[in-house]
Structures are given as C-alpha cells and as structure tokens.
Design a protein around this motif. Structure first.
Motif, PDB file in Angstrom:
ATOM      1  N   GLU A 198      45.822   5.152  10.234  1.00 55.31           N
ATOM      2  CA  GLU A 198      44.748   5.836  10.948  1.00 55.31           C
ATOM      3  C   GLU A 198      43.437   5.759  10.170  1.00 55.31           C
ATOM      4  OE1 GLU A 198      45.578   9.550  13.151  1.00 55.31           O
ATOM      5  OE2 GLU A 198      47.528   9.514  12.125  1.00 55.31           O
ATOM      6  N   TYR A 232      47.759   4.782  19.583  1.00 53.93           N
ATOM      7  CA  TYR A 232      47.657   5.641  20.765  1.00 53.93           C
ATOM      8  C   TYR A 232      49.047   6.119  21.200  1.00 53.93           C
ATOM      9  CZ  TYR A 232      46.631   7.277  25.476  1.00 53.93           C
ATOM     10  OH  TYR A 232      46.536   8.042  26.605  1.00 53.93           O
ATOM     11  N   THR A 272      50.098   8.841  18.538  1.00 52.35           N
ATOM     12  CA  THR A 272      49.288  10.047  18.323  1.00 52.35           C
ATOM     13  C   THR A 272      48.727  10.651  19.596  1.00 52.35           C
ATOM     14  OG1 THR A 272      47.184   8.859  18.074  1.00 52.35           O
ATOM     15  CG2 THR A 272      48.587   9.077  16.100  1.00 52.35           C
ATOM     16  N   GLU A 330      45.955  10.106  20.632  1.00 52.80           N
ATOM     17  CA  GLU A 330      44.523  10.293  20.393  1.00 52.80           C
ATOM     18  C   GLU A 330      43.739   9.356  21.307  1.00 52.80           C
ATOM     19  OE1 GLU A 330      42.885  12.345  18.495  1.00 52.80           O
ATOM     20  OE2 GLU A 330      44.521  13.290  17.363  1.00 52.80           O
TER      21      GLU A 330
END
Length: 626
Positions: A395, A448, A451, A453
């Motif tokens: 990340e 993605y 997470t 996110e």
C-alpha cells in the motif's frame, strides 16, 4: 469498479459469440492428454532455483575488507596512511590492479620505500559519515558507535604475494586508538581489542594464503579492520611492491546474522568490460522482486521472505523518505556502516581519476513499473503466507505512485530519476509506459480486492483505460507508451513485453479483444527459437528474459507447442551454474536510449531475471494473477 465490470461483461459476450475457442487446448508431445508437458523441464527449473539461491547466499557468511575494487562487499573503506614523518615513502595504493588478481576482477597493489629505520603503511578504517554529508570522514577512535561488531569471527584471512619475493611486511587487525608500542588506550572510543598482529612476514612471488587468529579477541567494536607496515629495520634501504586480495573475516559473525540482503542482478567482470563497473554493485528492485516471485512459485518461503524483508527495511530506512522503492539498491547487506548516517545503501562506483564516488540517476530514482513489481511480490507472498507488513508496504509503495505519478488523463506517468534529497536533483518523467501501467493495473486491482479502498479501484480503472488506449486494433499490437505529454502514442518502437504482459495482467478473458497482440509477439520469434526485446532486433540474437515470460504467456493461452519451443530454446543456453545470460549476443538492442544518449542494450552476461522468469514459466505461475 463499474468500468471494469462492463469490460468483463463485454469480453464474455464476445467469447460466447465467437465461432470457436480463442486458444485451443493442446496435447503434449507424447500425445497423452493427461501427461504434464512441462515435466521435462523440472530438472532444468530446479537448477535455476538453485542458481538463484546461490546468488542470494553469495558472500553472506564472510565480511570482506577487500573483495574487488569499488565493491559494495568491502568494509573498512576509508584508508589512512601511517608513517614516521616520511609520508613520501608510502605511495598511494592502486586498489584496481587487474594484471593478476588472485580472485575476481582486481587486487591491491602496494608500493613503499624504506630508508634506514623508516617505517610506514596503511590502515583500513570504517570512518564515519555525518548527518547530511556526502563525504565520509576518518575516525581514529574519536567517534562513538563507529565500529563494527565482528563478534564470532574466528580469523582474518587474506592472500598476498610480492612482486619479486622477499618483501617483509607486518600485517595486523584492530588496535585503533591504542599506542602502537605500549598498547595503552589513547582515544575515547578505541577498538575493543588491541592490535592483533601476524608479525613481520616474508612474502614469496606467488599468491599465498595468510591468516590472523582471532581466538579470544574482543571484537565487539572494531574501527580498523586491517593494516600493514613496512620497516627499514626488516627491509633495509629498498622499494617494495606487493599485492593483496580477498581480505576477509570468517566465522559466525554476529552482525551478518539475519542481515537484510539483496541479490546482485548481473555477474560482472570489469576486466572484460570496464563499463560494467556501473552495474557492478547493483541489485535492481525489479530483478529481486522477480527472484522473490520465483521462490514463491516454487514453495521456497524463507528465500522469498528474506528478499521481501529486505524491501521492508530498504523503504523504512530510505535516506529521504520512507515512502518509495528505489529502482535499485546495493547487493548484499543493505544496512549503512556503523556511524554512517546514510540510510539504506544505494549503488554506485568510484571514479579513480575524479577521486569521487558516483551514483546513477536511474538506479537511485523511482518508477512505476519497478514499484509495481515489488508490490506484486509483496502481495503474492501475502496471499500465500500472510504477514500484514507486506500488505502495508505494498500500500505504501502504490500510494506513492498515486501521489506522484498522476495527471488529468488516464494512466500513470513514469516516475523520476535522480535524487529527491538534493535541491534540483530530480528529473521528473511525464511520459506514460504501457508496461508500467500493465503492472500497476494488476497491483491496484488486487489492493482494491483486499482493502475495498476506493482509491485503488479508481486507480485500477485509470491504468486499464490507459492500456486499452495504447492498443492499435488495425495493426494488432500495443504501443510502448506515450511521448512526454502523457497522451500522444509513441509509435517508434514495437516491444515484446507490452504484448505479452498485457495478457498476463488482464487475464485471458479480458485479453480477448486484444488477442492479436499475442500473435504479434509470436511473430517476433527468431530463427533460433527465442524472442527479441523489440521487433526491429537491430543487433540480432534474442532475449532470454523475454523468451521466458513469453513462454509463460503462451502456456496461459494453452499454446503449449509454442511455449515448449521457447522453453527448449532457453534450456539450450542454460549455463552450468543453472543461470542464463541476459542476451545471446554481446549487445542486444532494445530500441531505446539511456539518459546519456547511448543505446540501451543487454549484454551477454549472467542475469537473475531470466532465471526467475524461467522458474515461473515451468511452474505455470503467473505473477500478475491472484
């Protein structure tokens, strides 16, 4: 992820409407549908794994004072002349004597004169590097924490010979900060042991091994790793010339245990090619990520973990900010020397004429492709074995890409070359590379998935849209990327990786609308069975690394006959070590230029990347797929 879902639906419809399969499943050469057509490559693959392991372990159990000129394996790199006031009698050492080294590329040539009772020689010191400085300073025991912990070393060994034979020299280690005659401590932070000497030794004119026994010595803080003295008392009025090589501490040395280490990318020999000094010390991040992926594919968890732990250390201790992966680091132990405020060590070389240590602006820079490959390795390890630190680093690395390599159009710009820690030290690149975005797409898509996110989902869509925009449907291939405006396609060079990695990253289903790109890649195959870096292939020959990843892509496409032909070509050039050369000709063309304006070529020297891709190809392991 709306756009990605739309594309998946579209490709599925296309697949259902086509009259036949895109890639037909094939039997192996035996005609048996059940036999593994890749079993014949297992022994060769095992040899490649053993090669990578051997390269990873190279020099891991010894601590060098001198290995080769300008080598990052060298410790105690700061030299101090010692004498009785007749300093002119002690000439500068030639640390790059290449006429007849005992081992490797070079040895040390020493010349000194003695007259009457004169004496003199050299100390090999650790020194120190003050915070914010780029020039190391000598330390004679006045700086705290500037000594190496050599606990566990059992002996200091070296090889020496005289130019004529009969030269008499005293060799020793330790003793920094002590009176040479009384052994009384003279400095605030002296070595933890007084001088340990071999005594005055007479050399022959042949290479001979020597050893200084370290039994019982306190080696917890050593600032002077090696030294020697000549004395007129023993030599008389004469000029002596002698040579030193392979100076190293041996034994279970404490500071070497669990050190963060990278693998040297290329096996170099500066005697054959002086220009190899520029990569002599280099562990490219992409290459080491590939090695980690190869180990993961083969179930070698500890070897993979060691490399990924080195990346964790490298980023956390970056000399600028703990948020990026450099394009390269030194190979071996990447930690700074004790007392050196330098952060994770970056590669470079020493220029004798300029008396300056240089770094390469590309190697110390950061780009999207290399960052993405490191993240791929971290995520593949996380998928297989867990470890939150690896997900977190992936990340961190890709957040750097998001924050530094975006503009107002789809895709990610290349990154930068140079030194962010220096004012005006960076060359920011605004072009976009298809290959970089292929790599980034796979990473962002997996981040993605792990997470949820949204920034990673958006980033994956951006990279994917850029990849699609680089496809020339009429010609049936992907462009290499854009010009510096980040939009206009660069049509000057047709490269292999953009055609092949697009399949590996997108997956067979999403790759269907662009399947002609694989046909384009297959059409680049040379008469020898391998694949070149680019279609023009100006200098002939072929590219083992590209041939290996093309074999993997062909295997993914169930084109086993073509995949095996590529693997056969590779097996045919596999070296006795289990490795492969970077190229099959002296200078394999890429169609690109370096920042110096010189052509970027691959040399025919051993390289860890083709070995890693070969392992993954035989194992059927796609590093882009999760």
């Amino acid at each position: 992820m709306k756009k990605i879902s739309t594309i998946l639906s579209l490709t599925l419809i296309l697949a259902l409407c086509l009259p036949g399969p895109i890639w037909a499943a094939q039997d192996d050469a035996t005609g048996s549908p059940d036999a593994d057509p890749y079993a014949q490559y297992q022994a060769s693959k095992d040899a490649a794994v053993a090669y990578l392991s051997a390269r990873q372990d190279y020099a891991a159990d010894v601590l060098y004072v001198y290995s080769d000129f300008s080598s990052v394996l060298n410790n105690f790199t700061q030299k101090a002349k010692i004498d009785d006031g007749n300093s002119d009698y002690i000439y500068d050492m030639n640390e790059n004597w290449q006429e007849d080294p005992y081992m490797g590329d070079s040895a040390i040539e020493v010349r000194a004169k003695t007259v009457g009772k004169s004496w003199g020689g050299w100390l090999f010191l650790n020194g120190y590097l003050p915070e914010g400085s780029t020039e190391a300073q000598l330390d004679f025991g006045d700086v705290p924490d500037a000594g190496l912990d050599l606990s566990g070393a059992t002996e200091l060994t070296f090889w020496a010979k005289g130019a004529e034979g009969g030269e008499v020299i005293e060799f020793f280690t330790a003793g920094l900060g002590y009176d040479g005659e009384t052994n009384a401590k003279m400095a605030d932070y002296p070595d933890s042991n007084a001088k340990i000497s071999l005594g005055f030794t007479t050399l022959t004119n042949e290479w001979e091994p020597y050893s200084i026994d370290l039994s019982g010595a306190d080696l917890t803080h050593i600032g002077s790793g090696f030294g020697f003295v000549l004395s007129g008392v023993y030599s008389g009025d004469t000029e002596s010339t002698f040579y030193l090589d392979e100076i190293r501490f041996e034994g279970p040395i404490a500071m070497l245990q669990d050190a963060p280490r990278f693998i040297k990318s290329y096996e170099t020999d500066t005697r054959d090619d002086p220009d190899e000094i520029y990569i002599q010390n280099t562990a490219f991040s992409y290459d080491n990520a590939l090695a980690a992926l190869a180990f993961i594919s083969d179930g070698e968890q500890e070897q993979a973990k060691a490399l990924l732990d080195a990346f964790v250390y490298a980023v956390a201790n970056d000399r600028y900010q703990a948020d990026r992966v450099r394009n390269a680091y030194i190979y071996g132990d990447i930690r700074p020397f004790p007392g050196w405020a330098s952060g994770t060590r970056l590669p470079g070389w020493y220029d004798v004429a300029a008396k300056t240590y240089y770094e390469d602006q590309y190697q110390v820079g950061t780009n999207v492709g290399n960052s993405s490959f490191v993240a791929l390795a971290l995520l593949q390890y996380y998928k297989e074995y867990g470890g939150e630190e690896y997900l977190q680093l992936a990340e961190t690395v890709m957040d750097w890409v998001l924050e530094n390599c975006t503009d107002e159009t789809p895709g990610f710009t290349a990154g930068y070359d140079g030194w962010p820690e220096a004012e005006d030290g960076m060359q920011v690149w605004t072009y976009k590379s298809t290959e970089h975005n292929i790599d980034a797409y796979a990473v962002f898509k997996q981040l993605y998935a792990l997470t949820s996110e949204e920034r990673y989902g958006t980033a994956a869509e951006s990279a994917l849209n850029f990849i699609i925009s680089m496809y020339d449907a009429e010609s049936g291939y992907f462009y290499t990327g854009t010009l510096e405006d980040g939009v206009t396609p660069n049509k000057d060079n047709l490269v292999l990786d953009a055609q092949v990695w697009s399949l590996l990253s997108l997956g067979m289903l999403d790759f269907m609308p662009y399947r002609a790109a694989l046909d384009t890649a297959v059409g680049m195959q040379t008469a020898e069975g391998g694949y070149p870096f680019h279609a023009a292939n100006t200098n002939g020959g072929w590219w083992p690394e590209g041939t290996a990843f093309t074999a993997l892509a062909l295997r993914e496409a169930n084109q086993d006959t073509e995949a095996q032909a590529a693997l056969d070509a590779l097996a045919g050039i596999q070296q006795e070590s289990g490795g492969f050369p970077a190229a099959t000709v002296a200078q394999l063309s890429t169609g690109f230029d370096l920042f110096t304006g010189d052509p970027w070529t691959y040399r025919d020297i051993p390289h860890i990347a083709p070995a890693a891709w070969y392992v993954m190809a035989v194992n059927g392991f796609n590093p882009y797929a999760f």
